[in-house]
Write a protein that holds these residues in place. Structure first.
Motif, mmCIF file in Angstrom:
data_model
loop_
_atom_site.group_PDB
_atom_site.id
_atom_site.type_symbol
_atom_site.label_atom_id
_atom_site.label_comp_id
_atom_site.label_asym_id
_atom_site.label_seq_id
_atom_site.Cartn_x
_atom_site.Cartn_y
_atom_site.Cartn_z
ATOM 1 N N THR A 294 0.851 -1.191 0.000
ATOM 2 C CA THR A 294 0.000 0.000 0.000
ATOM 3 C C THR A 294 0.887 1.241 0.000
ATOM 4 O O THR A 294 1.715 1.405 0.873
ATOM 5 C CB THR A 294 -0.897 0.005 1.234
ATOM 6 O OG1 THR A 294 -1.622 -1.214 1.260
ATOM 7 C CG2 THR A 294 -1.863 1.178 1.186
ATOM 8 N N ASN B 61 0.112 -0.414 5.171
ATOM 9 C CA ASN B 61 -0.403 -1.673 5.722
ATOM 10 C C ASN B 61 0.433 -2.090 6.928
ATOM 11 O O ASN B 61 1.660 -2.056 6.904
ATOM 12 C CB ASN B 61 -0.416 -2.765 4.657
ATOM 13 C CG ASN B 61 0.967 -3.041 4.089
ATOM 14 O OD1 ASN B 61 1.773 -2.139 3.975
ATOM 15 N ND2 ASN B 61 1.223 -4.291 3.755
ATOM 16 N N CYS C 72 -5.613 -4.150 3.287
ATOM 17 C CA CYS C 72 -5.430 -3.090 2.296
ATOM 18 C C CYS C 72 -6.429 -1.981 2.583
ATOM 19 O O CYS C 72 -7.373 -2.148 3.355
ATOM 20 C CB CYS C 72 -5.591 -3.617 0.873
ATOM 21 S SG CYS C 72 -7.230 -4.241 0.512
#
Length: 1398
Positions: free
Chosen positions: A103, A133, A139
């Protein structure tokens, strides 16, 4: 710029209403786009489909900068979030649920930059990027930007900072700063976060509306969590402060307050996609009873007061929309201890956060996080009360209106449904909007433009009352690429724009968190309700909707008026020869307009049109006024009626003035000198003197200026005339206009009168009756007179016209009050004198002052005669005395002004005069123009202002001090060549002009005997030259000329002070830099080093050191001479006693302290050494190494301070170094002055001084030897030897007389004689020379062969000269000297050589 854009499968967005933060979570692709579109280009690219432009919304484009980031192709989810303030944008790349991707979040902040066209444009730059993350497999599922209000009183409208709220599939909600610092994390439910929404405080529009609290709502698949806004605001501030304090101290840990939240479990609904939190609502009694009956049946009981409920609406399936009501008090708020990002210590906390952002953690840390997973509180069940059941329809999004009464819902059928929130009904549906994006715009009515609520529907109603609010629904259909604006609830479409198929419509639905009913009163939020992001053009567009579009077509008279105004503007721009037709159409249009404000705007545009002639403007205004007059008084707007009347009066005034100016009276009337003298109350001598001064001024002024063709004086367009003037309470006033515009207006009134081409009396009567005050007319008249100086000097009869005009103005009412206090000054004449004092056109000011003096005298005489007659008849014997007191008081002011203006005129004439000097010989500093003088400038320039002005002029002419003395002696003697010594001959082109300039300068001396005293003038010239030299140190002649003026000052006190100020202000810094530079390199520095350290070239630095030596010597001489002189008394002329301003240079000079003579002498020695090194390019010399520690420490200190200087016997090592330096200087000086170069090329090491005579270096060297404890006799002997070395025997014989130890000198000269004979006998290789050498004694031959004549600089010395030298040596040697016999042999050898030559 266009880039290929891939289709994004799903796009979620959020942004804060200020537009300063975007949070964009991109899935399948992301873009790096750059656009700098202007608002005009953006509007041009949006093609409106609505036919009437006044009913179309407009776009305002703000250029943005988005980022092109490589995104894993597996990502299929995109989130976009916008903050409320336009200074930041945040993007984030998500990892897919199926594919493992890190992420990423990138923050972008807005910066104002200049585009290629020079306009300010906002661009976004990456503010922060990193991984978000924390837990494995999670997510980002939703994101939000919340700007938080500042607690500072000065920060009105700007947020303190922006919080980034991110929801994850793990159920966590984490809060970050703009820099990516984790503040707190909460696990409120273990299901994925579906949606984050925020509600901020709004002031209730009506007293009965329930005040809504701030909150953050979090949607889960089967639950809603609401966090109280006040609790969240305090927690976020505490966490942010804790992070800042921990970062500063390293170990601080403060527990923030817990979050207060409510958690509701939503029941009886299949799926939930989106939600809206309506807030707290209270039912009316009827709705309360209806709801109780539906739930509890016929016998249900109700409470006396309706309960408060929190309403929630969800969209999804089964039902399509669900309505939930949570009673207040049915569930207690849950207190959750905040899971801080800061643990026990800051270091570990920051490490944990950083490792989480970077995407790597140890297994031990992951296990610890799993073990410490917080407890999740159970949800309070909340059943759906009712909904809109539609089993086939699935809702996709819901958007709540700003006033919380309506909501728009999108579904998978491509419909947009409008809901009534309070009744739970679908009231409107739009079809054909698949994948639509929706938002709202709320517009507040402007009270000045609102329509009347009267029963007769008259547009002239009261505008008081609360402002109305209109709501518009904005729908973006991406498949069609169109943006539509609809009026709610059942209104039509008011605007449509083609915007492209890949845009994003961003609507936050909230503003700034942290406000309440107190702080929001003075808060001015700069928020944006809605905007459209266009990825193709890279721009952000906002929508602006006029309020009147919300009104129905039947009542929208405002829209009709705007349409007529636009039609009128188009008509005024048309080029048509038929002006009568245009006039008729314009009348019809302006009469059709109903609103007074719009009608006034239309009339202003008509009167500002340059295409309509004066007759059309007058007729149109008259028609409108007649129409308004014939209407009933209740229906007529007083402001519009007054506006028309005032404009019509101005038009009639313009017509009257034009008629008077077009009479074309004869202006050939001439006045004799006698008549002019009587008119101005002057005798013939005074008039002749005045005419001579004006003639000189006219000649010099026309010589120094370039004349252009003047515009037609007296002409003024009617539109400009109306623009300059306005009516206020039946009086005409002039608006704030520029000086040139003011002169143009005055010329329109008075220029023809001043030329005798218009009737003066009629003009004054017309202007007075129109409403002009005499003071305003006097100001206009004087501005015209003072600005048209050249034309006035060419027409002397204009003075008589001015006299007539001023007499008429003075006789007007309120001009001069007859009852004015006789012992006070009249404000009328003071106004005129003030204008003359401030004017820079001295000739015109002097003439106007003479006219004013004459008119004032006439009026005073008339008043005196009137009072005299009353005294004879009446009983007031003191009236005559009072009148004469008033006359004498006002007359004294006029006499003082006339003297000041005459002095200023003479001074300005001098400053305008100049000698024609070749421009190539002048510096750029000497070509800069001088400022124009005025009496006001001289009065504010201080006592030295006059001398300073003349000094600047002398600098431009580059006059020497000798020229100033000649001017003081009343000109140049006939057949004298002296003036040419004062100015460089190469600079002069026309020397015949010099006599005129000297006469003007002598006249200035006579006018200012105190201010232009020679010592004062030399002091200012000295200072002016050194100031200009400091601006350009390459101009060494400026510094030299400054020293010349300094030496010309006769009074030692003034000379001492000026020299000391020059040293402290301009010299010592550069002098010290030069010293340290030369000491560092150990020789004469190169040009590059001189420019770098001292700021001038090596040649300029040589001249600088020479002038510094002159300055120090002058300072010492002035210090000695000042003991025998008295301090001068600085007087001022009687007319200039009232001067104010900065203290003069001479006064500052007299305030300087006395110098410490030995310290100045110490610096003089150093300066001489530095100059010698630079002058002769000496090497291997470090100047500061010649002095001990005391001597070094005393350098560059204040010359008035007492410093510890070297005393007593000096170290022999220092003396040896000093002696070597002085001997080098003597050798180099003799070489430069007396060497004969063998070729035509000049030596670079010893350039000839180009700026004047060189110094007497032998004398200077002996002077240095005295102060450096070096034997003076050694220096003198070396000088004699060097003279004989170069064959200058006649100078050597004179220098021998100053040598004390002549025996040592004779021994050294004997060696020189041997070198000369060795060259003559051994190196010429002649037959006679060989025979003579054979006859010489062996001892002499051996001695001559040991001589090396190659060291002789000059070998071409005649043998007879050498014979004299041998005789001189024999004379100096005593008979008992060891080399006496050798000298006798040399005499015989020289005689033997000279015999055959003879």
């Amino acid at each position: 710029m266009t880039l290929k854009v891939e289709t994004v499968s799903m796009l979620l967005f959020s942004h804060s209403p200020r537009g300063d933060k975007f949070l964009c979570l991109l899935g399948k692709t992301s873009l790096w786009l750059h656009s700098q579109k202007t608002p005009a280009e953006a509007r041009a690219s949006c093609n409106p489909t609505v036919p009437h432009p006044e009913q179309v919304t407009s776009f305002f484009t703000m250029p943005v900068l988005l980022s092109l980031l490589p995104v894993p192709p597996s990502s299929n989810l995109c989130h976009l979030r916008l903050s409320s303030s336009l200074d930041g944008r945040t993007r984030a790349e998500l990892e897919s649920v199926i594919f493992k991707c890190k992420t990423q979040e990138k923050g972008k902040k807005a910066k104002w930059k200049y585009s290629d066209k020079g306009k300010e444009e906002m661009q976004y730059a990456v503010g922060w990027s990193g991984s978000l993350n924390v837990e494995e497999g999670e997510c980002v599922s939703s994101a939000l930007c919340i700007p938080l209000a500042s607690q500072k009183r000065s920060s009105t409208g700007r947020p303190d900072w922006t919080c980034i709220v991110v929801g994850f599939t793990s159920g966590y909600v984490r809060f970050y700063t703009e820099n990516g610092v984790l503040l707190l994390a909460q696990l409120l439910n273990e299901d994925p976060v579906l949606q984050l929404k925020c509600r901020t405080y709004e002031i209730p529009r009506h007293p009965g509306v329930t005040e809504q609290n701030e909150e953050l709502s979090i949607l889960y698949p089967a639950a809603i969590v609401t966090i109280d806004g006040f609790s969240l605001f305090q927690s976020l501030r505490a966490c942010r402060n804790q992070v800042a304090k921990a970062a500063a101290s390293g170990n601080e840990n403060i527990q923030p307050p817990p979050l207060a939240y409510k958690k509701w479990g939503l029941q009886d609904i299949d799926t939930i996609i989106d939600h809206a939190s309506i807030g707290i609502m209270t039912l009316c009694p009827f709705d309360q009873m209806k709801t109780a009956s539906n739930i509890g049946g016929f016998n249900a009981a109700i409470k006396n007061s309706p309960p408060a409920m929190s309403q929630y609406i969800t969209v999804g399936s089964n039902p399509f929309t669900g309505f939930f009501y949570a009673l207040e008090g049915s569930s207690q708020p849950l207190l959750s201890h905040v899971a801080l990002a800061v643990a026990s210590k800051l270091t570990s906390a920051l490490f944990n956060a950083a490792s989480g952002w970077l995407g790597w953690k140890s297994k031990h840390e992951e296990e610890t996080i799993q073990k410490q997973k917080p407890k999740v509180e159970p949800a309070t069940p909340l059943a759906v009360r009712f909904g809109l059941p539609d089993s086939r329809r699935h809702g996709e999004s819901i958007c709540l209106s700003p006033c919380n009464t309506l909501a728009a819902v999108t579904d998978d059928f491509g419909r947009v449904i409008l809901l009534d929130v309070s009744r739970g009904l679908a009231i409107r549906m739009w079809k054909g909007y698949r994948d639509a994006q929706i938002g709202w715009i709320q517009i507040v009515e402007d009270l000045h433009e609102r329509e009347s609520e009267k029963m007769d529907l008259s547009p002239f109603g009261n505008t008081q009352g609360p402002s109305r609010v209109a709501q518009f629904l904005v729908i973006y259909a991406p498949r069609r690429g169109i943006l539509e604006v609809w009026s709610t609830q059942q209104g039509p479409r008011v605007g449509a724009f083609n915007v492209g198929k890949h845009c994003r419509l961003l609507y936050p639905g909230y503003k700034i968190m942290g406000l309440n009913n107190v702080t929001s009163q003075s808060w001015q939020p700069q928020t944006y309700q809605i905007c459209l992001v266009d990825p193709v053009s890279g721009s952000i567009k906002t929508v602006n909707v006029p309020f009147h579009l919300a009104l129905s077509d039947k009542k929208s008279e405002r829209a009709k008026d705007l349409h007529l105004v636009k039609k009128l503007a188009t008509l005024l721009k048309m080029k048509t020869p038929n002006l009568d037709l245009v006039e008729t159409e314009v009348k019809e249009l302006i009469l059709d307009i109903k609103y007074p404000a719009t009608k006034k705007q239309a009339l202003e545009s008509i009167l500002a049109s340059e295409r309509l002639p004066f007759s059309c403007l007058r007729n149109i205004t008259q028609t409108l006024l007649d129409t308004l007059t014939n209407q009933e008084l209740e229906c007529v707007d007083e402001g519009l009626l007054q506006f028309c009347e005032n404009k019509l009066k101005l038009l009639h005034l313009y017509e009257s003035v034009n008629k008077l100016n077009s009479l074309g009276l004869s202006s050939d009337t001439s006045f004799s000198n006698n008549e002019l003298a009587v008119l101005l109350r002057l005798d013939e001598k005074e008039l002749v003197r005045l005419q001579a001064l004006l003639e000189n001024y006219k000649q010099e002024n026309t010589r120094t200026t370039v004349r252009f063709a003047d515009d037609k004086d007296g002409a003024l367009p009617v539109t400009t005339f109306l623009e300059y003037l306005e009516y206020e309470k039946d009086m005409i006033t002039v608006k704030k206009i520029s000086e040139l515009e003011y002169v143009a207006l005055g010329s329109f009134f008075f220029w023809k009168c001043l030329h005798g081409e218009s009737c003066t009396e009629d003009m004054c009567h017309t202007l007075e009756s129109a409403g002009f005050s005499p003071q305003l007319l006097l100001s206009l008249l004087l501005n015209v007179w003072l600005s048209k100086e050249k034309a006035i000097l060419e027409k002397p009869q204009s003075v008589c016209c001015l006299h007539t005009m001023l007499s008429l103005l003075s006789k007007m009412k309120v001009a001069i009050d007859e009852s004015w206090d006789s012992q006070s000054v009249s404000p009328w004449w003071q106004q005129m004198r003030t204008a003359c004092i401030q004017s820079e056109n001295n000739a015109a000011a002097l003439l106007s002052a003479h006219v004013g003096h004459s008119v004032a005298g006439q009026i005073s005489d008339n008043i005196a005669e009137k009072k005299f007659s009353q005294t004879v008849v009446g009983t007031d014997p003191e009236g005559l005395t009072d009148s004469w007191e008033a006359l004498s008081l006002d007359t004294e002011y006029w006499k003082l002004l006339l003297k000041q203006l005459e002095d200023c005129l003479i001074l300005q004439t001098l400053l305008h005069s100049k000698i024609n000097i070749q421009s190539s010989k002048l510096s750029s500093l000497q070509t800069e123009p001088l400022i124009n003088l005025s009496v006001k400038k001289l009065l504010e320039g201080g006592k030295g202002g006059i001398a300073d002005s003349v000094a600047k002029w002398i600098f431009k002419q580059d006059f020497s001090p000798h020229m100033l003395k000649l001017a003081h002696q009343k000109g140049i003697p006939e057949n004298s060549e002296e003036p040419k010594e004062g100015i460089n001959k190469a600079f002069l082109e026309e020397p015949q002009d010099l006599q005129i300039i000297l006469e003007l300068l002598n006249l200035a001396y006579q006018q200012f005997p105190c201010s232009l005293d020679l010592d004062v003038l030399h002091a200012h010239c000295c200072w002016e030259y050194v100031v200009q030299w400091n601006k350009d140190p390459e101009e060494a002649r400026f510094f030299i000329r400054s020293i010349e003026h300094l030496k010309s000052i006769l009074n030692a006190h003034v000379q001492h002070g000026i020299a000391l100020m020059m040293w402290n202000t301009f010299i010592v810094k550069r002098f010290s830099s030069a010293t340290y530079l030369m000491d560092k390199v150990g020789k004469s520095p190169k040009d590059r080093l001189c420019r770098r350290d001292v700021g001038m070239s090596d040649t300029a630095m040589t001249s600088f050191l020479d002038s510094c030596l002159d300055l120090l010597q002058t300072l010492m001489e002035a210090d000695v001479s000042s003991d025998e002189m008295q301090i001068p008394v600085l007087d001022t002329e009687d007319a200039w006693v009232s001067v104010e301003g900065p203290i003069s240079i001479v006064e500052l000079a007299l305030e300087q302290k006395h110098i410490h003579y030995p310290l100045v002498e110490h610096h003089s020695v150093l300066c001489s050494i530095l100059y010698g090194i630079m002058r002769f390019s000496l090497k291997s010399v470090k100047p500061l190494s010649l002095f001990d520690s005391k001597g070094k420490n005393a350098f560059f200190k204040d010359l008035t301070s007492i410093q510890l200087l070297p005393s007593g016997e000096m170290d022999p090592n220092f003396i040896s170094l000093r002696q070597q330096l002085l001997l080098k200087i003597i050798s180099a000086a003799v070489q430069v002055q007396h060497s004969v170069p063998k070729d035509k090329e000049t030596s670079d090491e010893a350039p000839i001084n180009p700026l004047g005579k060189d110094r007497d270096w032998p004398v200077l060297a002996v002077y240095l030897a005295q102060h450096l404890q070096v034997s003076e006799d050694v220096i003198r002997r070396h000088y004699v030897l060097e003279l004989y070395n170069y064959g200058i025997d006649h100078l050597g014989e004179e220098a021998i007389l100053q040598v004390q130890d002549q025996e040592v000198l004779a021994s050294q000269l004997l060696m020189l004689t041997g070198q000369r004979l060795a060259y003559a006998l051994l190196h010429t290789q002649t037959k006679e020379g060989m025979e003579l050498l054979a006859r010489l004694p062996p001892t002499l031959c051996t001695w001559l062969k040991a001589m090396d004549p190659q060291d002789l600089p000059n070998t071409e010395v005649p043998i007879a000269t050498t014979a004299k030298l041998v005789n001189k040596v024999l004379e100096l040697l005593p008979e008992n000297h060891g080399q006496y016999s050798l000298a006798l042999h040399l005499i015989e050898a020289v005689e033997a050589i000279s015999v055959p030559s003879s």
